[in-house]
Design an enzyme around this catalytic site. Sequence first.
Site, short mmCIF file in Angstrom:
data_model
loop_
_atom_site.label_atom_id
_atom_site.label_comp_id
_atom_site.label_asym_id
_atom_site.label_seq_id
_atom_site.Cartn_x
_atom_site.Cartn_y
_atom_site.Cartn_z
CB SER A 97 -0.97 0.02 1.19
OG SER A 97 -2.03 -0.88 0.95
CB ALA A 161 -4.01 -15.13 -6.23
CE1 TYR A 200 -5.33 2.44 3.16
CE2 TYR A 200 -5.79 0.14 2.70
CZ TYR A 200 -4.94 1.22 2.63
OH TYR A 200 -3.73 1.11 2.01
CB SER A 201 -11.81 0.88 -0.21
OG SER A 201 -12.11 0.11 -1.37
CG ASN A 202 -6.15 -2.05 -1.33
OD1 ASN A 202 -5.02 -1.59 -1.41
ND2 ASN A 202 -6.54 -2.74 -0.27
N GLY A 345 2.64 -0.84 4.26
CA GLY A 345 2.14 -1.62 3.14
C GLY A 345 2.37 -3.10 3.33
#
Length: 400
Positions: A97, A161, A200-202, A345
């Site tokens: 991150s 994955a 929080y969101s990728n 990250g």
Amino acid sequence: MGSLMQVLRRRRRRLLVLTGLAALLLATSGGLPAVADGQHAGPLQRQVDAIHDTGVVGVSAEVTAPGTRTRAVARAGVAEKGTRRPMPPGGRFRIGSATKTFTATVVLQLVGEGRMSLEDTVERWLPGVVAGGGLDGSRITVRQLLQHTSGIPEVLPEIAALNSADGYRAERFRTYTPQELAGLAMGRPEVMTGDAVWSYSNTNYILAAMIIREVTGRSWDREVADRIIRPLGLSGTSTPGTSPFVPGPHAHAYTTFGTGKGTDAGVIDVTALNTSMAIGSGAVISTTHDLSRFYGALLGGRLLEPAELAEMTSTVEAPGMGVRYGLGLGEIPLTCGGSYYGHPGELLGYRTWAGITRDGSRTAVVYATSDGGPDTQQAMRTLVDQELCGADALGEGRTG
């Protein structure tokens, strides 16, 4: 940032996704002493040893004073389980991150060039992409994406994955398109209540990468390379695209996929991974030295004009988290008073913590391989905190 990582860790426990720092003990390969670069071990080496003792396979850290040749480096553990190979000097790893700071920097450069605005809606650049489940791209701005205040669901639970050993073996080489990822995220239930402010969101940064392409006509990878990597001479940094390999010298990554099995039987080597699912959000590969140079250049005003840097470092509360978050950059309290900027990250067996003082005078970057134990997260945060607090942080183990 401690609380941000706690959020991500809770998600991982709940979803078995490696987006936060794990709390599972992983046995390491023994037989090698810790490695110190410099005249003697000093406090940095002791902190690295403390991280290694929490159960990670390998650790490497660097503390620098940007603009000088002064740096301290220390390593512990091995590069590969079952061997005596030490952690490689200048080893490359997936920064997870911390990639978000790179993406936010590119967006803010485009803002400074007048090619887009932080107040532009997602709908303007990505019509029809954010819709359904109570989401409306015409009511979500680019600022909200970068700030994690959009309310857009997290996509990573949909990536096989990242969720299990079987999923990893089956899909570690699978390529995802950004459009496919956005569609998967929109199909998930909303994760924020109506009065929530920060989540929080990728997915936010996947969408930011898509917007970069719409604004420039060029890929996120190319913009990051041309605007950051090449100008700063970050020779150990790359955006791998669909390549599943870590180029150059590197340590292997390991995980138990949240099974709680710390024995060799439960540990999977996950070094090979197509990180297309993390475009914009977690795909960058780098080194401790390059990350130090990047954050030093960023806070030193070499990458952004003052107005855009002020936007990046203007933070909001992450409710219940105990930290503040800006645009791709966290503001983390220091135990000695004040705060520093940076970003932690993790991506499947690699984890990092990078920080820089507010005046840009000192950076500290550490990365570790494997899940580690319940104290690993705090040990990494402590290293960065102590090195940024210490007036003589570079006084021992120094190279130049």
